[in-house]
Design a protein around this motif. Structure first.
Motif, PDB file in Angstrom:
ATOM      1  N   LYS A 144       0.824  -1.210   0.000  1.00  0.00           N
ATOM      2  CA  LYS A 144       0.000   0.000   0.000  1.00  0.00           C
ATOM      3  C   LYS A 144       0.856   1.258   0.000  1.00  0.00           C
ATOM      4  CE  LYS A 144      -4.035  -1.923   2.369  1.00  0.00           C
ATOM      5  NZ  LYS A 144      -4.921  -1.827   3.546  1.00  0.00           N
TER       6      LYS A 144
ATOM      7  N   LEU B  95       2.455   1.713  -3.492  1.00  0.00           N
ATOM      8  CA  LEU B  95       1.470   2.214  -4.449  1.00  0.00           C
ATOM      9  C   LEU B  95       1.160   3.689  -4.196  1.00  0.00           C
ATOM     10  CD1 LEU B  95      -1.009  -0.821  -4.563  1.00  0.00           C
ATOM     11  CD2 LEU B  95       0.645  -0.141  -6.311  1.00  0.00           C
TER      12      LEU B  95
ATOM     13  N   LYS C 101      -4.048  -1.632  -6.859  1.00  0.00           N
ATOM     14  CA  LYS C 101      -4.459  -1.345  -5.480  1.00  0.00           C
ATOM     15  C   LYS C 101      -5.816  -1.965  -5.173  1.00  0.00           C
ATOM     16  CE  LYS C 101      -5.165   2.527  -2.304  1.00  0.00           C
ATOM     17  NZ  LYS C 101      -5.173   4.012  -2.164  1.00  0.00           N
TER      18      LYS C 101
END
Length: 220
Positions: free
Chosen positions: A12, A15, A94
């Motif tokens: 996460k 990204l 994502k």
């Protein structure tokens, strides 16, 4: 700083950083494109002014600058489009990662729930419930029969005979009212004066004689 000791960043976070980089590059391209568009307008105005002044040499040079400026504007637009495509791919990755995390969490919750459920214990509990429910139904039936027997009215033989005589008397009155209208000249005598006998005679009608005998037998 996070990778100095060999600790990898979460997906996460990676990204998010890539998305910030792409957005920063897109903003930079927009600023450059806006500056080139202003330059394009300025060169166009200068070309018109030089053309009015019959300065053809200056017009040719500025025309080359205008063509190159427009080419760069087109390239910036293409680069911006590519960067937006990369941002969309990162957003897709994502979303897939979030879906995978959700499925993983759901699977773990289902595993814990199935592990916590004791199937043999539930089966035993259901068997006990069925057995106790059957016992309860039997007890309710027995208690109902007992209450019916305890609350039932006791009828003596004399009361039963009185009820029978009353019914037969009502039947005798009915026959006494209907027979004169039903037959003409065939009934010789109808006796309704006694409370306990019904006498109906007919000379040539064995059915009425049999009915009289059956009624008298019921009264005995």
């Amino acid at each position: 700083m996070g990778n100095m000791f060999g600790k990898e960043k979460p997906l996460k976070e990676v990204l998010r950083e890539n998305k910030r980089t792409i957005n920063r590059a897109v903003r930079e391209l927009d600023r450059e494109k806006t500056g080139l568009e202003r330059e394009e307008k300025r060169i166009t105005i200068e070309i018109k002014r030089a053309a009015k002044a019959q300065q053809m040499g200056s017009v040719k040079i500025m025309a080359k600058d205008l063509v190159r400026t427009r080419q760069y504007i087109t390239k910036f637009i293409e680069m911006r489009s590519h960067l937006q495509g990369c941002a969309l791919k990162l957003q897709t990755v994502k979303s897939h990662h979030a879906m995978a995390d959700a499925m993983k969490s759901t699977a773990q919750a289902m595993y814990k729930m199935n592990k916590a459920v004791d199937v043999p214990a539930i089966t035993k509990m259901m068997a006990e419930f069925e057995k106790e429910n059957a016992k309860t139904e039997i007890m309710q039936e027995i208690m109902g029969d007992t209450m019916d027997d305890a609350l039932a009215d006791e009828t003596t033989e004399e009361e039963e005979n009185n009820v029978i005589n009353q019914v037969l008397d009502e039947i005798g009155i009915s026959f006494g009212e209907e027979l004169p209208e039903a037959a003409h000249g065939g009934v010789s005598k109808v006796d309704t004066t006694g409370p306990s006998k019904v006498a109906i005679t007919q000379a040539d009608d064995p059915a009425l004689s049999e009915l009289e005998a059956r009624l008298n037998n019921l009264k005995r």
